[in-house]
Design an enzyme around this catalytic site. Structure first.
Site, PDB file in Angstrom:
ATOM      1  N   SER A   1       0.823  -1.204   0.000  1.00 48.55           N
ATOM      2  CA  SER A   1       0.000   0.000   0.000  1.00 48.55           C
ATOM      3  C   SER A   1       0.863   1.261   0.000  1.00 48.55           C
ATOM      4  O   SER A   1       0.504   2.272  -0.603  1.00 48.55           O
ATOM      5  CB  SER A   1      -0.911   0.009   1.232  1.00 48.55           C
ATOM      6  OG  SER A   1      -0.139  -0.114   2.404  1.00 48.55           O
TER       7      SER A   1
ATOM      8  N   ASP B   1       8.537  -3.010  -4.600  1.00 49.77           N
ATOM      9  CA  ASP B   1       7.122  -2.619  -4.626  1.00 49.77           C
ATOM     10  C   ASP B   1       6.867  -1.517  -5.658  1.00 49.77           C
ATOM     11  O   ASP B   1       5.885  -1.549  -6.396  1.00 49.77           O
ATOM     12  CB  ASP B   1       6.699  -2.118  -3.236  1.00 49.77           C
ATOM     13  CG  ASP B   1       7.020  -3.134  -2.156  1.00 49.77           C
ATOM     14  OD1 ASP B   1       7.260  -4.301  -2.499  1.00 49.77           O
ATOM     15  OD2 ASP B   1       7.051  -2.747  -0.967  1.00 49.77           O
TER      16      ASP B   1
END
Ligand code: GLA
Length: 353
Positions: free
Chosen positions: A110, A156
């Site tokens: 996230s 990520d």
């Protein structure tokens, strides 16, 4: 050309395999998922950034010229603004609305999705449309380390920026070569995630400690990164560091074995590699927890061909590869490789990326 109003979307990611290899100049095979962070931005003509986190009902306001330190989600917004300005981009005052359908601290990245979505929106408002994506990933990972205190690698951010529908991406963190690998599942096979219910923050000491252990191992071996180390020299290391390094070397090999298994359409072999990765993360790298182990067991008992923890560890989601006969436990969610970070068309509905 600059715009008055833009919107961007950046996805979270699932890492199929290749965990804790990114900051060791190793290999990983993540894919972007359909959930992520959406940012709507409007130029105000002023000198401030006003950011609203819709999913939390909170806001933040700060001077564009000199963002001060802050905690929580605000650190990401201020860090992105500060690092983009420091890199020479002439950002403009703006109102930002941030929305997310990714749980935080759940191993689905996230934070990177937030950094990337913010960057794309702020750059578009400033009229910057052609951005070099590896450089942007590096800038976003600097936000993690310098503004949030999580000394993560670039897995990520690169997964979010380079993801593509139906593709995993093989990333070589030594050369930053990025190669799409078709993620084809035969009829009835599914990739799913199951939440262990436990949450983590990469800025917590355990993640950073693993990084330090890897650099200690490198120092002792006289190499710049564990990518340069070979199996036979690992014997020279003290026991704990040897286990960390064994995980990294083994995991790099498993990434290429997984690429080969996918290309050969051998999903049972992919399942075995996921299990081997999990065992190594649990026993050598020691980033699993009882809640994660129970989640892996649930998936294996349900007939998964393979299951493993994803992301930094110490909680979060478990990935499972289910063969057609498996009966998924309650709470599983299907995941598939979806589109990478992009600007949304004007008036685009955030629910239809
Ligand atoms: C987190 C970090 C990544 C990577 C993974 C472990 O997601 O943000 O950089 O190190 O953990 O593979």
């Amino acid at each position: 050309m600059s715009h008055d109003a833009v919107a961007s979307f950046a996805p979270g990611r699932v890492n199929l395999i290749g965990e804790h290899t990114d900051y060791n100049q190793g290999l990983a095979l993540p894919f972007a998922i359909s959930r992520g962070v959406t940012v709507r931005a409007r130029a105000t003509g002023g000198e401030h950034i006003l950011a609203r986190a819709l999913d939390r009902g909170e806001h933040d306001e700060f001077a564009l010229a000199e963002p001060k330190r802050a905690a929580g989600w605000r650190a990401y917004v201020r860090g992105v603004v500060a690092e983009l300005s420091r890199a020479g981009y002439l950002l403009v005052g703006a109102e930002l609305e941030i929305d997310s359908d990714l749980q935080q601290g759940a191993g689905l990245s996230s934070s990177a999705a937030l950094e990337v979505a913010l960057s794309l929106a702020l750059l578009a408002l400033a009229g910057e449309s052609e951005i070099e994506r590896v450089g942007l990933a590096e800038l976003c990972s600097r936000v993690e380390s310098d503004w949030v205190g999580a000394h993560t690698g670039m897995l990520d951010q690169l997964a979010s920026l380079y993801g593509a529908p139906g593709m995993a991406i093989r990333i070589d963190f030594q050369t930053f070569e990025i190669e799409p690998v078709p993620l084809r599942l035969e009829e009835g096979w599914r990739l799913i995630t199951l939440d262990s219910g436990e949450r983590h923050a990469n800025a917590d000491t355990a993640y950073n400690e693993r990084r330090v252990e890897c650099s200690e191992a490198c120092k002792l071996l006289g190499v710049d990164s564990l990518r340069q180390a070979s199996w036979d020299v690992l014997e020279e290391l003290p026991e704990r560091l040897r286990r960390r390094a064994r995980h990294v070397l083994g995991e790099n090999e498993r990434v290429d074995d997984t690429v080969a298994a996918l290309r050969a359409g051998d999903l049972f072999a992919v399942g075995r590699l996921l299990n081997a990765s999990h065992a190594s993360l649990r026993d050598q790298y020691e980033v699993s927890t009882p809640a994660v182990e129970a989640t892996v067991e649930r998936l294996l008992d349900a007939g998964a061909a393979g299951a493993r923890i994803v992301g930094g560890g110490f909680g979060g989601h478990v990935l499972g590869l289910l063969e057609p006969s498996a009966c998924p436990p309650e709470g599983t969610r299907d995941v598939c490789a979806d589109v990478g970070a992009h600007l949304l068309k004007p008036n685009h509905d955030a629910n239809s990326k």
